[in-house]
Design an enzyme around this catalytic site. Structure first.
Site, PDB file in Angstrom:
ATOM      1  N   GLU A  56       1.208  -0.953  -0.450  1.00 18.00           N
ATOM      2  CA  GLU A  56       0.221   0.296  -0.027  1.00 18.00           C
ATOM      3  C   GLU A  56       0.737   1.242   0.155  1.00 18.00           C
ATOM      4  O   GLU A  56       1.999   1.303   0.209  1.00 18.00           O
ATOM      5  CB  GLU A  56      -0.407  -0.435   1.296  1.00 18.00           C
ATOM      6  CG  GLU A  56      -2.300  -0.025   0.907  1.00 18.00           C
ATOM      7  CD  GLU A  56      -2.944   1.277   0.786  1.00 18.00           C
ATOM      8  OE1 GLU A  56      -2.636   1.877  -0.090  1.00 18.00           O
ATOM      9  OE2 GLU A  56      -4.018   1.721   0.806  1.00 18.00           O
ATOM     10  N   ASN A 189     -11.267   5.761   2.988  1.00 23.04           N
ATOM     11  CA  ASN A 189     -10.141   5.187   2.546  1.00 23.04           C
ATOM     12  C   ASN A 189      -9.387   6.237   1.924  1.00 23.04           C
ATOM     13  O   ASN A 189      -8.290   6.659   2.690  1.00 23.04           O
ATOM     14  CB  ASN A 189     -10.182   3.903   1.601  1.00 23.04           C
ATOM     15  CG  ASN A 189      -9.429   2.727   1.650  1.00 23.04           C
ATOM     16  OD1 ASN A 189      -8.475   2.843   1.484  1.00 23.04           O
ATOM     17  ND2 ASN A 189      -9.491   1.312   1.288  1.00 23.04           N
ATOM     18  N   ASP A 239     -10.140   2.586  -3.501  1.00 23.39           N
ATOM     19  CA  ASP A 239      -9.052   2.642  -2.168  1.00 23.39           C
ATOM     20  C   ASP A 239      -8.689   3.780  -2.518  1.00 23.39           C
ATOM     21  O   ASP A 239      -8.404   5.122  -2.404  1.00 23.39           O
ATOM     22  CB  ASP A 239      -7.940   1.342  -2.187  1.00 23.39           C
ATOM     23  CG  ASP A 239      -7.768   1.316  -1.466  1.00 23.39           C
ATOM     24  OD1 ASP A 239      -6.495   1.778   0.015  1.00 23.39           O
ATOM     25  OD2 ASP A 239      -7.038   0.037  -0.121  1.00 23.39           O
TER      26      ASP A 239
END
Length: 322
Positions: A56, A189, A239
């Site tokens: 991420e 998010n 995301d």
């Protein structure tokens, strides 16, 4: 005051407010030239490197090194332009997102410890924001600096469509003040800003939608004109994201194996799809800098692969580069 009088007073207030702000807002909205994904992409998608554990938070430094987090292991890693991978430091928690500050320090969100800052000169990791009014956060996820050095971050963990308590916070430059701006999202998010700092784009993952939040001034949002600008379909939901210099939003969609490209008015231009058979856990994306400012990097957390694709657009200059 009877109900009829109350109604007309309320109606007068609403109409008056509309007359005051309507023209100003309308002036900022124009019909845009229609684009397709061919107006965005300049080459094929390719694998750049593989590593880490649940990737991420990609962000590029000024030297052209890509930095990422491994949520499952707690490591922050650096990847050189030729693909050499080095684990640099451990947060002691579950890191989620990264942003470079103009001070040369690396700021990040961590589900367990809030917002941290790492000094590359000393190698120390310290807390930047740990609490809000002596309360723990749910678990911060993503962050973005505005051009004044203020920091916005999302706080989603433990929230969902049946427990909509996800938040968005603002931290004034230097960490002097923390404000809670939003408290009722389903799983906020990714977060990023338009090139002029006038809009926040918040990815409400579990609702599969992107919310545009007008910013009146640093740390002050327009609640009344916040709106759902884009609905996605399939996968789990949006995301992490980034923006190009023209204001197009590059929105990764977790569980769909793609990045959805969205114009400033919220219309979908097209998708950057990972190849069939590859992992579909697309978590985030970022642009390079300098000579690679038109290269988009995409993290995929299932197979822990970083993909990249050359584009016809250049990434937006971030606060650290202004």
């Amino acid at each position: 005051m009877n109900r009829k009088k109350t109604f007309f007073v309320a109606l007068s207030i609403i109409l008056g407010f509309g007359l005051m702000v309507g023209p100003a807002l309308a002036a900022d909205i124009t019909v845009m030239k229609k684009q397709t994904i061919n107006d965005i992409l300049a080459g094929p998608l390719e694998k750049f490197v593989q590593g880490g554990k649940f990737l991420e938070g990609p962000i590029m430094d000024k030297q052209g090194n890509l930095w990422v987090v491994s949520i499952a292991s707690g490591w922050i890693s650096k990847i050189t332009p030729d693909g050499k991978w080095t684990d640099v430091f451990h947060t002691g928690g579950q890191p989620q997102g990264l942003e470079w500050g103009r001070d040369g320090k690396l700021y990040g969100t961590d589900r367990k410890r809030g917002v941290f800052v790492w000094d590359p000169k000393t190698g120390k990791v310290e807390d930047y924001v740990r609490y809000f009014q002596n309360e723990n956060f749910h678990g911060p996820n993503d962050l973005i600096f505005d051009h004044e050095g203020g920091l916005y971050f999302t706080d989603p963990w433990g929230t969902s469509p049946i427990n909509p308590r996800g938040g968005v916070y603002y931290v004034s430059p230097g960490g002097k003040e923390v404000r809670r701006l939003i408290t009722n999202l389903h799983f906020p998010n990714g977060i990023c800003m338009s090139p002029d700092d006038k809009n926040l784009y918040v990815a409400d993952c579990m609702e599969n939608k992107v919310i545009t939040v007008p910013v009146e001034s640093p740390g002050v949002i327009n609640i009344g004109f916040s709106h759902i600008s884009t609905y996605l379909n399939g996968g789990w939901g949006p995301d992490g994201s980034c923006v190009d210099s023209e204001g197009n939003l590059y929105q990764s969609q977790y569980g769909a194996g793609r990045v959805v490209v969205i114009n400033p008015n919220g219309f979908i231009i097209g998708n950057i799809d990972l190849p069939v058979g590859e992992g579909a856990q697309t978590t985030n994306c970022c642009f390079g800098v300098g000579r690679t400012a038109n290269m988009l990097y995409i993290t995929e957390a299932g197979d822990n692969v970083i993909w990249r694709v050359k584009t016809k657009k250049r990434g937006l200059k971030l606060w650290r580069d202004m």
